[in-house]
Design a protein around this motif. Sequence first.
Motif, PDB file in Angstrom:
ATOM      1  N   VAL A  53      54.907  10.665  44.703  1.00  0.00           N
ATOM      2  CA  VAL A  53      54.531   9.423  45.373  1.00  0.00           C
ATOM      3  C   VAL A  53      53.090   9.532  45.837  1.00  0.00           C
ATOM      4  N   GLU A  54      52.219   8.722  45.239  1.00  0.00           N
ATOM      5  CA  GLU A  54      50.803   8.786  45.569  1.00  0.00           C
ATOM      6  C   GLU A  54      50.464   7.993  46.821  1.00  0.00           C
ATOM      7  N   SER A  55      51.171   6.894  47.047  1.00  0.00           N
ATOM      8  CA  SER A  55      50.823   6.015  48.164  1.00  0.00           C
ATOM      9  C   SER A  55      51.235   6.620  49.493  1.00  0.00           C
ATOM     10  N   SER A  56      50.327   6.597  50.451  1.00  0.00           N
ATOM     11  CA  SER A  56      50.648   7.077  51.793  1.00  0.00           C
ATOM     12  C   SER A  56      51.422   6.044  52.580  1.00  0.00           C
ATOM     13  N   ILE A  57      51.419   4.810  52.082  1.00  0.00           N
ATOM     14  CA  ILE A  57      52.120   3.738  52.790  1.00  0.00           C
ATOM     15  C   ILE A  57      53.618   3.953  52.720  1.00  0.00           C
ATOM     16  N   PHE A  58      54.113   4.353  51.551  1.00  0.00           N
ATOM     17  CA  PHE A  58      55.545   4.548  51.376  1.00  0.00           C
ATOM     18  C   PHE A  58      55.840   6.016  51.105  1.00  0.00           C
ATOM     19  N   SER A  59      55.533   6.850  52.065  1.00  0.00           N
ATOM     20  CA  SER A  59      55.790   8.280  51.931  1.00  0.00           C
ATOM     21  C   SER A  59      57.125   8.617  52.567  1.00  0.00           C
ATOM     22  N   PHE A  60      57.647   9.777  52.213  1.00  0.00           N
ATOM     23  CA  PHE A  60      58.949  10.190  52.723  1.00  0.00           C
ATOM     24  C   PHE A  60      58.796  10.910  54.054  1.00  0.00           C
ATOM     25  N   SER A  61      59.778  10.744  54.899  1.00  0.00           N
ATOM     26  CA  SER A  61      59.775  11.372  56.212  1.00  0.00           C
ATOM     27  C   SER A  61      60.773  12.510  56.236  1.00  0.00           C
ATOM     28  N   SER A  62      60.396  13.590  56.874  1.00  0.00           N
ATOM     29  CA  SER A  62      61.295  14.740  56.956  1.00  0.00           C
ATOM     30  C   SER A  62      62.456  14.487  57.900  1.00  0.00           C
ATOM     31  N   ASN A  63      62.380  13.396  58.677  1.00  0.00           N
ATOM     32  CA  ASN A  63      63.452  13.097  59.629  1.00  0.00           C
ATOM     33  C   ASN A  63      64.667  12.480  58.955  1.00  0.00           C
ATOM     34  N   PHE A  64      64.517  12.016  57.712  1.00  0.00           N
ATOM     35  CA  PHE A  64      65.612  11.370  57.006  1.00  0.00           C
ATOM     36  C   PHE A  64      65.809  12.036  55.653  1.00  0.00           C
ATOM     37  N   GLU A  65      67.045  12.361  55.344  1.00  0.00           N
ATOM     38  CA  GLU A  65      67.341  12.939  54.045  1.00  0.00           C
ATOM     39  C   GLU A  65      67.371  11.872  52.961  1.00  0.00           C
ATOM     40  N   ASP A  66      67.740  10.648  53.320  1.00  0.00           N
ATOM     41  CA  ASP A  66      67.849   9.570  52.349  1.00  0.00           C
ATOM     42  C   ASP A  66      66.474   8.957  52.097  1.00  0.00           C
ATOM     43  N   PRO A  67      65.950   9.026  50.872  1.00  0.00           N
ATOM     44  CA  PRO A  67      64.621   8.465  50.580  1.00  0.00           C
ATOM     45  C   PRO A  67      64.531   6.968  50.867  1.00  0.00           C
ATOM     46  N   SER A  68      65.617   6.230  50.612  1.00  0.00           N
ATOM     47  CA  SER A  68      65.594   4.788  50.854  1.00  0.00           C
ATOM     48  C   SER A  68      65.393   4.486  52.332  1.00  0.00           C
ATOM     49  N   THR A  69      66.131   5.200  53.189  1.00  0.00           N
ATOM     50  CA  THR A  69      66.003   4.989  54.628  1.00  0.00           C
ATOM     51  C   THR A  69      64.603   5.338  55.107  1.00  0.00           C
ATOM     52  N   ALA A  70      64.095   6.477  54.647  1.00  0.00           N
ATOM     53  CA  ALA A  70      62.769   6.916  55.069  1.00  0.00           C
ATOM     54  C   ALA A  70      61.689   5.937  54.625  1.00  0.00           C
ATOM     55  N   THR A  71      61.790   5.466  53.397  1.00  0.00           N
ATOM     56  CA  THR A  71      60.782   4.559  52.863  1.00  0.00           C
ATOM     57  C   THR A  71      60.833   3.201  53.547  1.00  0.00           C
ATOM     58  N   TYR A  72      62.044   2.720  53.809  1.00  0.00           N
ATOM     59  CA  TYR A  72      62.152   1.411  54.468  1.00  0.00           C
ATOM     60  C   TYR A  72      61.651   1.485  55.904  1.00  0.00           C
ATOM     61  N   LEU A  73      61.935   2.593  56.579  1.00  0.00           N
ATOM     62  CA  LEU A  73      61.427   2.779  57.933  1.00  0.00           C
ATOM     63  C   LEU A  73      59.904   2.790  57.930  1.00  0.00           C
ATOM     64  N   GLN A  74      59.324   3.435  56.928  1.00  0.00           N
ATOM     65  CA  GLN A  74      57.869   3.476  56.828  1.00  0.00           C
ATOM     66  C   GLN A  74      57.301   2.076  56.571  1.00  0.00           C
ATOM     67  N   PHE A  75      58.003   1.294  55.772  1.00  0.00           N
ATOM     68  CA  PHE A  75      57.592  -0.089  55.515  1.00  0.00           C
ATOM     69  C   PHE A  75      57.576  -0.900  56.813  1.00  0.00           C
ATOM     70  N   LEU A  76      58.611  -0.746  57.638  1.00  0.00           N
ATOM     71  CA  LEU A  76      58.675  -1.472  58.907  1.00  0.00           C
ATOM     72  C   LEU A  76      57.558  -1.023  59.854  1.00  0.00           C
ATOM     73  N   LYS A  77      57.316   0.281  59.913  1.00  0.00           N
ATOM     74  CA  LYS A  77      56.247   0.794  60.776  1.00  0.00           C
ATOM     75  C   LYS A  77      54.890   0.262  60.334  1.00  0.00           C
ATOM     76  N   GLU A  78      54.687   0.219  59.019  1.00  0.00           N
ATOM     77  CA  GLU A  78      53.425  -0.294  58.497  1.00  0.00           C
ATOM     78  C   GLU A  78      53.254  -1.770  58.856  1.00  0.00           C
ATOM     79  N   GLY A  79      54.349  -2.524  58.802  1.00  0.00           N
ATOM     80  CA  GLY A  79      54.288  -3.931  59.186  1.00  0.00           C
ATOM     81  C   GLY A  79      53.911  -4.112  60.647  1.00  0.00           C
ATOM     82  N   LEU A  80      54.492  -3.298  61.517  1.00  0.00           N
ATOM     83  CA  LEU A  80      54.155  -3.359  62.944  1.00  0.00           C
ATOM     84  C   LEU A  80      52.686  -3.020  63.170  1.00  0.00           C
TER      85      LEU A  80
END
Length: 303
Positions: free
Chosen positions: A267-294
């Motif tokens: 994954v090249e984009s820093s906007i949708f990167s994975f978080s070590s706090n979540f094992e599920d990539p979908s959850t981590a990516t969606y959380l990052q999307f929401l944070k970016e929106g805020l």
Amino acid sequence: MFHPRPFVKTRFAPQGAVACIQAISTFYYTIAFRIHAEFQLNEPPHFPFWFSPGQFTGHIILSKDSSHVREFKLFVPNNRSLNVDMEWLYGASESSNMEVDIGYLPQMELEATGPSVPSVIHDENGNVIDSRDPSGEPIQFVFEEITWQREIPWEEAARKLEVAMYPFKKVSYLPFTQAFERAKAEKKLVHSILLWGALDDHWSLVKELEELQSNSENEFYSKLAALHLEKYTFPVEMIICLPNGTVVHHINANYFLDITSMKPEDVESSIFSFSSNFEDPSTATYLQFLKEGLQRAKPYLQT
């Protein structure tokens, strides 16, 4: 019977059926239910054609001893502009296209015209008696009016069934226009999920927003719809916007799925990167999307 080839377990989740007791009397239960089922309209040698209503719901009034049914009704809700999905194949190979469409069923229901009659009749001592009178005519049953001791409204029962099928609906979702009225009053952002076809849920339908956009009676609602449709790409668009409808962030479902199916190191984009706090990539990516929106909305909210 609607069709000879029903499938009571659908191809996609949520599957099966749920039910709850809506009312109780001395001798009866009212049981509300919701069923996710679909039909295969074709049979070999024709290619598959799946006909999938958004849901079947209804109720049954059943005697506590299970001897008879007082009422029964099963139907597809028709309160939304679209309520049935259709999918069919044009060939048998892996490269064959799957065609998809969504439509509206004005009526699809089954309803009992009267109480059922027990197949076996017992007297007060438990002995089996003849189901016909001396003249040979069937015994006529007289049913008393039911007095319910405890009951909940149909809307509450339907809500319980909906949450059982979709646990995420423990969070209250508002209709499109109401969400913006609430956001304006509370000075909060709006998170919308815009779909080409939403079946029975409360997410925004493209068709409904197109109708809202063309409504000249309310310019504000028309503008909100236009701003959403401007960012929409088939099939699903997730959107974060200001109370005035300005879109600050959005992501298409296909792109989201592509990102979450990749390995983290790819994954090249820093906007949708994975978080070590979540094992599920979908959850981590969606959380990052929401944070970016805020983060993107901060300059607007501070003014």
